[in-house]
Design an enzyme around this catalytic site. Structure first.
Site, mmCIF file in Angstrom:
data_model
loop_
_atom_site.group_PDB
_atom_site.id
_atom_site.type_symbol
_atom_site.label_atom_id
_atom_site.label_comp_id
_atom_site.label_asym_id
_atom_site.label_seq_id
_atom_site.Cartn_x
_atom_site.Cartn_y
_atom_site.Cartn_z
ATOM 1 C CB CYS A 160 -22.406 -7.638 -12.270
ATOM 2 S SG CYS A 160 -20.903 -7.674 -11.578
ATOM 3 C CG HIS A 212 -23.369 -13.696 -11.337
ATOM 4 N ND1 HIS A 212 -24.289 -12.772 -12.228
ATOM 5 C CD2 HIS A 212 -22.463 -12.949 -10.501
ATOM 6 C CE1 HIS A 212 -23.737 -11.750 -12.115
ATOM 7 N NE2 HIS A 212 -22.654 -11.555 -11.035
#
Lengths: 135, 382
Positions: free
Chosen positions: B83, B330
């Site tokens: 991420c 996200h």
């Protein structure tokens, strides 16, 4: 998990085979080539007692691939008596009864199966320490 | 080493882009950033992406996206750090310009998550964790964060409701960000009612699965002074164990502590000098841990900042000013670049209703996994 990977990690998963660092004396699980505490490369094998306590826990409602049929189930971080933390499922206990600090012991259980004809993955889970009666 | 400037930014709205493929989304952001910078070509493109192999069956994104964007012949490659891939690509871009190897460098974060069914995405995200000793036991990425949140609540005597402020703040700020995924306010009551995913983490603790792309254009500051939008004051990376169970102390993000300290040292700044902090609020527990690791709150007190309004646009340390991971969305490998694009908007007075008054120093922090790779950037206004 692929068959070779399953085979390579079997002793860790079946019997919590661990290491003790020859330099700093800390217990290392899972085994590593380099001690995470002192960065030295010499360790010797040891087997853990399988005893510990619940450090944290959660109930999995959305399971990852391969674990869907078991949901909901309880995952925990278990603080082993020898020091290391380990990520594992709890078993033989209702989710509502789990508490941080609860004493647990390692048992060998089926973790998952790769489809109807695939290998079955066995490994450690932890359950509340059973009260033992004297013989 | 040369000082590095950001001379252009671009982004797509974050959301479920059924009509666009990975390459189209990436080019939308790249094209916007190139127009913003007033450039027609570049020396290099670094693509931040985590899941294209798992979810789109597509790797080799450097060549794919550079070619699709009309940049055949330039240097291009993908950078991956789970991420944290977006900020990792930025880090590579900064090294490339600072070293003098390249002058004009594009950094594009891109993730296309909605092409795969939910359980496939869940498993793909879990590749950020330790496959042999975490994932093989049945834990998911949400589950790992749930273990951290439960322990945090236990160790510091914090209630679940205490975390509501992070979600309320993120959704309030996203209301006026046209590129955010969610344009719905969330009340503390709604937070308390939200369905559990892995207790104590509920739906409103969690950032959404979505698509998006963002891009910045880098150049040497001394040669592009008139086009400079923001200056890179610091760029720092630190790593920790992949597995949560291997950490020195699971409730301290050691890599975030080290990454932040390196960044403060490079910029010769301290936390009191930071006017806004785009942190990695993939889950509300990560906001609390990040605020503590970056020096904005003592250990165990990060959650109190959300309870006392200190994270709002007018608070002591505004976070998630455009909605954050929670409400802007996200798209994992793109997130780190979105954070920087938003920081540049704040530093150039282009944040509209979300403007943090007088902001001249902004910090961004992008986290790979549950704290294994932490990448911090500090940006300064011109």
């Amino acid at each position: 998990m692929s068959i070779p990977r399953n085979w390579r990690t079997r002793q860790q998963r079946y019997s919590l085979k661990a290491e003790v660092c020859d330099n700093c004396g800390k217990t290392i699980f899972p085994p590593r080539d380099v001690c995470p505490h002192c960065a030295r490369e010499r360790q010797h094998w040891t087997t853990l007692s399988g005893l510990g306590e619940v450090y944290s826990f959660t109930t999995m409602y959305n399971a990852p691939t391969g674990f869907e049929e078991y949901a909901p189930y309880t995952m925990a971080l278990v603080k082993l008596n020898e020091g290391p933390l380990v990520t594992a499922q709890l078993t033989d206990v209702d989710a509502g009864e789990v508490r941080i600090g609860m004493p647990v012991e390692m048992v060998t259980r089926k973790l998952m199966q790769d489809g109807d004809e695939g290998q079955i993955l066995y490994g450690y889970k932890f359950r509340p320490v059973l009260q033992r009666t004297s013989a | 080493m040369r000082e590095v400037a950001i001379i252009g930014i671009g982004q797509t709205p974050v959301g479920e882009h059924w009509e666009k493929s990975l390459r189209h989304l990436a080019h939308d952001a790249i094209g916007a950033a190139m127009r913003d910078a007033g450039i027609e070509t570049a020396d290099a493109l670094y693509v931040g992406n985590m899941l294209s192999g798992e979810l789109n069956g597509q790797e080799h994104l450097g060549a794919l996206i550079a070619d699709f964007s009309g940049l055949r012949g330039i240097e291009a490659m993908k950078v991956e750090a789970a991420c944290g891939s977006g900020a990792a690509a930025l880090r590579v871009g900064i090294m490339s310009v600072a070293s003098g190897l390249n002058d004009i460098v594009l950094v594009c974060g891109i993730e296309k998550m909605t092409d795969a069914p939910g359980h496939v995405t869940t498993s793909a995200l879990a590749t950020a964790a330790d496959q042999e000793y975490e994932v093989s036991q049945g834990i998911s990425f949400v589950g790992l964060n749930a273990l951290l949140m439960r322990r945090y609540m236990h160790e510091y005597g914090v209630s679940k409701e205490a975390f509501a402020g992070f979600t309320v703040n993120a959704h309030r700020n996203a209301l006026t960000n046209p590129n955010a995924m969610f344009h719905s306010a969330v009340s503390e009551a709604a937070y308390a009612r939200a369905g559990m995913i892995a207790d104590p983490i509920n739906l409103l603790d969690s950032s959404p699965v979505c698509d998006g792309a963002a891009c910045v254009v880098l150049a040497p500051a001394d040669r592009y002074r008139s086009r400079t939008q923001a200056r890179i004051l610091a760029s720092a990376v630190a790593i920790d164990s992949l597995a949560v169970h291997d950490r020195r102390d699971p409730l301290v993000l050691d890599a975030a502590v080290i990454s932040s300290q390196k960044a403060y040292a490079q910029a010769r700044l301290t936390p009191v000098d930071i006017h806004l902090f785009e942190l990695h609020d993939a889950f509300s527990i990560m906001s609390a841990l990040s605020l503590e690791a970056a020096g904005f709150a003592p250990r165990g007190a990060g959650v109190q900042l959300a309870q006392h309004g200190e994270i709002s646009l007018t608070g002591r340390i505004p976070i998630s000013t455009m909605g954050g991971l929670k409400a802007r969305g996200h798209p994992v490998g793109a997130t780190g670049v979105y954070q920087v694009v938003e920081a540049v908007m704040q530093l150039t007075g282009r944040a509209g209703p979300n403007q943090v008054g007088g902001a001249t120093v902004a910090m961004t922090q992008n986290i790979g996994g549950s704290g294994a790779t932490v990448i911090t950037h500090i940006l300064g206004a011109v």
